[in-house]
Write a protein that holds these residues in place. Structure first.
Motif, PDB file in Angstrom:
ATOM      1  N   GLY A 100       0.837  -1.184   0.000  1.00  0.00           N
ATOM      2  CA  GLY A 100       0.000   0.000   0.000  1.00  0.00           C
ATOM      3  C   GLY A 100       0.875   1.237   0.000  1.00  0.00           C
ATOM      4  N   ASN A 224      -9.135  -1.539  -1.222  1.00  0.00           N
ATOM      5  CA  ASN A 224      -9.217  -1.721   0.230  1.00  0.00           C
ATOM      6  C   ASN A 224     -10.428  -2.548   0.638  1.00  0.00           C
ATOM      7  OD1 ASN A 224      -6.890  -0.356   0.783  1.00  0.00           O
ATOM      8  ND2 ASN A 224      -7.873   1.544   1.433  1.00  0.00           N
ATOM      9  N   ASP A 237      -8.100  -2.482   4.871  1.00  0.00           N
ATOM     10  CA  ASP A 237      -7.210  -1.415   5.336  1.00  0.00           C
ATOM     11  C   ASP A 237      -8.086  -0.414   6.077  1.00  0.00           C
ATOM     12  OD1 ASP A 237      -5.541   0.722   5.789  1.00  0.00           O
ATOM     13  OD2 ASP A 237      -4.661   0.743   3.782  1.00  0.00           O
TER      14      ASP A 237
END
Length: 405
Positions: A100, A224, A237
Motif C-alpha cells: 500500500g 481496500n 485497510d
C-alpha cells in the motif's frame, strides 16, 4: 459540580484585579461556574478475549530472497517466527504479495494469513497503521464485523530498523481484482448483475459502519475492499477510522463514499505491463467497460448527492437507480428491450426491487441471481479462470440469494 479552574485566575483576583462581565459588573470569583453538568458517554471497553490465541511477538529468522519489498525494504521471501500467547511457537515462510502507501503485505505459505509490515514514523507526525488497526480491532465493537480476523500485533527489529507487524486472515480477492477480471469479458446481464451486487454490498457495509457502528469512515476504494470465500465483503485497510458519535451519519460516511465513487470507474489495477497479456478482443472489452462503468458510477453519484440521512430504506432507491443504468446499457447493446420486466431473464437482479415491511431493507428478486449462480457454477462466466475467483463469485451470488430470502 464545581466550575472550571485555572491557577492564574485566583492569583489575579487575590491581588485586587477582576474580570469584567458582559453587563459591565466586576467578577472576582476564583472559579468559573460550569454552564451545565458534564455528560458522561458510554465507553466501549476493549475485549481481551480474542487475545487468548494471539501472537505476542514476531521475529524474522532468515531471509530467503535477495529481492526487497518496496516500502519496508524487507526480503521478499523470509522465515518468520511467531510466538503465541499460549506459549506455542511456529516458523512460517512469508512471501511478498502486495503493498500500500506505507506498508508491505506478505502471505503465509502454509496458513491462510497475511502479515502486514510497516516502518512506523515518530516525527514529524506519529504514524503506525498496524498498531492503529490492532487497537481498533481490539475494541471488539460493532465495527469489527466488517474486518478480517486479526491474530496479533508486534514490534520487532531487523537489520537495524524498527518495524511494526499485524497478522490477519487472508481474503480471497480484492474488489478491484474482481472488477478487473470481469472487465475482460463482454458486458452481459450477469456482468451487470455482479457489478450491482458488489456496489450494493459496499454501500450496505458503509451504512452499517457509519450508522450502527458510528465510525467516521475513510479510504473505501476498491483495493481496500475484498471478498472472503463466503462472499462477505471486508475492509482490509482500516487505519485512521475512528469512533465518532457526534457527526450525522452522512458526514461520517462522506469520505468513504467519495473515495469509492472516485475509484469505481477504474482503472483499477491496470498497468502497461498488464496490456500485453490480453487479446485484442479482451482489450476491446476493457475499453467498453470504462464507458459502462462511468454510467454506473453516475447512478451511484446521483443517489449519493440526493441522500439526506442515510438509512437502510435508501438502498431501495440505489438498487433501482443501478438497475435502470444497467438496463439502459443492455438496451443500447440490444441485449434486452428497454421495457423489460423483472421476469425477463436478461434483466439484472434488483430491477423492480421492493421494500420489506419487516426489515426496512432492500430485497432483490432471486430468479436472475439463481440463473447467474448456475452459470457461474458451470464456469461459463470466465472459462479458464482460477478456482479462487469462481469461489468469490459463487459466495457473492449465494449471499445475495440469502439476502433476498
Amino acid at each position: 459540580m464545581s466550575g472550571f479552574y485555572f491557577a492564574e485566575r485566583e492569583f489575579f483576583v487575590s491581588n485586587g484585579r477582576y474580570f469584567k462581565l458582559r453587563d459591565g459588573s466586576a467578577d472576582t470569583s476564583p472559579t468559573i461556574p460550569a454552564d451545565f453538568p458534564l455528560q458522561l458517554m458510554d465507553v466501549i471497553e476493549p475485549d481481551k478475549t480474542h487475545e487468548e490465541d494471539a501472537v505476542t511477538s514476531f521475529e524474522i529468522v532468515e531471509r530467503l530472497s535477495e529481492d526487497i519489498s518496496p516500502k519496508t525494504l524487507l526480503p521478499k521471501k523470509m522465515l518468520v517466527r511467531l510466538s503465541w500467547k499460549n506459549d506455542s511457537v511456529e516458523v512460517l515462510t512469508f512471501t511478498f504479495w502486495n503493498n500500500g502507501e506505507t506498508r508491505d503485505v506478505f502471505v503465509a505459505s502454509e496458513e491462510p494469513w497475511v502479515l502486514k509490515f510497516e516502518l512506523p514514523r515518530t516525527e514529524p507526525a506519529v504514524r503506525n497503521n498496524c498498531k492503529n488497526e490492532w487497537e481498533i480491532y481490539s475494541k471488539n465493537d460493532a465495527f469489527r464485523a466488517i474486518l478480517p480476523k486479526c491474530h496479533g500485533y508486534g514490534e520487532l527489529q531487523f537489520q537495524g530498523r524498527d518495524y511494526s507487524a499485524l497478522l490477519v486472515d487472508q481474503v480471497s480477492m480484492t474488489l478491484a481484482k474482481a472488477v478487473q477480471k470481469l472487465h475482460i469479458q463482454a458486458f452481459s446481464p450477469m456482468g451487470g448483475n455482479l457489478i450491482q451486487t458488489w456496489i450494493m454490498r459496499t454501500v450496505e457495509q458503509m451504512l452499517y459502519a457509519s450508522c450502527k457502528a458510528r465510525y467516521y469512515l475513510r479510504d473505501w476504494h476498491t483495493q481496500n475492499l475484498a471478498f472472503n470465500e463466503d462472499g462477505e465483503l471486508k475492509l482490509i485497510d482500516w487505519a485512521g477510522h475512528k469512533l465518532d458519535r457526534f457527526p450525522p451519519p452522512k458526514e461520517r460516511m462522506a469520505a468513504a463514499m467519495n473515495r469509492f465513487i472516485q475509484h469505481l470507474p477504474g482503472p483499477h489495477t491496470w498497468t502497461r505491463e498488464d496490456v500485453p497479456q490480453y487479446s485484442d478482443v479482451e482489450l476491446q472489452h476493457i475499453a467498453e467497460w470504462k464507458t459502462y462503468m462511468q454510467d454506473i458510477t453516475d447512478a451511484v453519484k446521483h443517489w449519493w448527492m440526493g441522500l439526506v440521512i442515510p438509512v437502510d430504506a435508501d438502498l431501495a432507491s440505489l438498487t433501482t437507480g443501478l438497475a435502470d443504468a444497467i438496463a439502459n446499457i443492455l438496451s443500447a447493446l440490444e441485449k434486452v428491450p428497454s421495457s423489460g420486466s423483472i421476469d425477463d431473464p436478461a434483466v439484472p437482479a434488483g430491477r423492480g426491487a421492493t421494500l420489506s415491511s419487516s426489515s426496512s431493507s432492500c430485497h432483490f428478486p432471486t430468479q436472475s441471481v439463481q440463473r447467474d449462480l448456475a452459470v457461474i457454477e458451470g464456469a461459463h462466466l470466465m472459462p479458464g479462470q482460477s478456482p479462487q475467483l469462481l469461489r468469490v463469485l459463487l459466495g457473492a451470488a449465494r449471499r445475495q440469494i440469502e439476502y433476498a430470502s
